[in-house]
Design an enzyme around this catalytic site. Sequence first.
Site: not given
Length: 180
Positions: A137-140
């Site tokens: 989950v690419p929160c970056h």
Amino acid sequence: MNDHRFAIFDTEIGRCGIAWARRGINAVQLPMSSEDKTRARIRQRYGNIAEALPPRDVQSAIEGIVELLAGKPNDLSEVVLDLDGVPEFNRGVYDIARTIPPGKTLTYGDIAKRLGGVELSRDVGQALGRNPCPIVVPCHRVLAAGGKPGGFSANGGVSTKLKMLAIEGAVVNHTPNLFD
């Protein structure tokens, strides 16, 4: 009942961890300052779970994470997550975040608008701060208004976020200061 397992693996940004159960991956742990601290952080979240060789699907997820962090544009969309116990709003945020391709970004406000209104931006930020599966989950890839990096709760904070975005070739409006 506890069918959770975990493994530690090497990436370009350090030794990461991954935890799984029968229904999918529950957690990805970005590197802490040492491998022992990464292990301890996983056990802090899940109790005294066993370290194990990953099954084929988890090994495939690990390989995808390693590729992405080596600069290959793997979107990790095939990785199956088990987000039981994660609030519905947060799952909605994570579903949208998972559509952001490597090297691209959205803002907290962009996600908030898709969920009902820009006034949910803070809630989006809080959900991303509780993301149990960073990278998958690419929160970056979610930035603050104006393309600024915003926060990042992983070890290393914003500098880790910026490093991950740089690996992917994303453009971030960031002027380093003495405190970065």
